[in-house]
Design a protein around this motif. Structure first.
Motif, short mmCIF file in Angstrom:
data_model
loop_
_atom_site.label_atom_id
_atom_site.label_comp_id
_atom_site.label_asym_id
_atom_site.label_seq_id
_atom_site.Cartn_x
_atom_site.Cartn_y
_atom_site.Cartn_z
N UNK A 28 -34.54 5.59 9.81
CA UNK A 28 -33.21 6.10 10.19
C UNK A 28 -32.09 5.34 9.50
N UNK A 29 -32.27 4.03 9.33
CA UNK A 29 -31.21 3.19 8.77
C UNK A 29 -31.03 3.35 7.27
N UNK A 30 -32.10 3.61 6.55
CA UNK A 30 -32.03 3.68 5.08
C UNK A 30 -30.97 4.67 4.60
N UNK A 31 -30.99 5.93 5.02
CA UNK A 31 -29.96 6.84 4.51
C UNK A 31 -28.55 6.49 4.99
N UNK A 32 -28.47 5.90 6.18
CA UNK A 32 -27.15 5.51 6.69
C UNK A 32 -26.51 4.44 5.82
N UNK A 33 -27.29 3.40 5.49
CA UNK A 33 -26.75 2.33 4.64
C UNK A 33 -26.61 2.77 3.19
N UNK A 34 -27.47 3.65 2.73
CA UNK A 34 -27.38 4.14 1.35
C UNK A 34 -26.09 4.93 1.13
N UNK A 35 -25.57 5.52 2.20
CA UNK A 35 -24.34 6.32 2.08
C UNK A 35 -23.07 5.46 2.05
N UNK A 36 -23.20 4.18 2.35
CA UNK A 36 -22.02 3.31 2.35
C UNK A 36 -21.57 3.01 0.93
N UNK A 37 -20.28 2.87 0.74
CA UNK A 37 -19.77 2.42 -0.56
C UNK A 37 -19.80 0.90 -0.57
N UNK A 38 -19.76 0.34 -1.73
CA UNK A 38 -19.90 -1.11 -1.90
C UNK A 38 -18.97 -1.92 -0.99
N UNK A 39 -17.73 -1.48 -0.84
CA UNK A 39 -16.76 -2.22 -0.03
C UNK A 39 -17.10 -2.19 1.46
N UNK A 40 -17.91 -1.25 1.89
CA UNK A 40 -18.28 -1.14 3.30
C UNK A 40 -19.49 -2.00 3.66
N UNK A 41 -20.25 -2.43 2.68
CA UNK A 41 -21.47 -3.17 2.95
C UNK A 41 -21.26 -4.51 3.67
N UNK A 42 -20.30 -5.34 3.27
CA UNK A 42 -20.14 -6.62 3.98
C UNK A 42 -19.89 -6.45 5.49
N UNK A 43 -19.06 -5.50 5.87
CA UNK A 43 -18.81 -5.27 7.29
C UNK A 43 -20.06 -4.75 7.99
#
Length: 53
Positions: A28-43
């Motif tokens: 479930x988490x893989x597609x959710x995190x894959x959809x984030x843009x680079x700037x959203x990853x740290x948060x």
């Protein structure tokens, strides 16, 4: 100054460990995190590691 992230464990090994821990949650988490843009990853990382995500 921005620091570079240097993984110490191979990606395949991390995926296998996550799948072994809770395969359904990982799937479930893989597609959710894959959809984030680079700037959203740290948060997103902060949220997960602080127990909010």
């Amino acid at each position: 100054m921005q620091r570079a992230f240097l993984p110490t464990v191979r990606a395949a090994r991390v995926r296998q460990a996550a799948d072994n821990a809770n395969g359904a949650a990982y799937a479930d988490a893989v597609p959710e995190y894959a959809a984030l843009v680079r700037d959203e990853l740290p948060e997103a990382v902060r949220a997960v590691t602080s127990g909010r995500g």
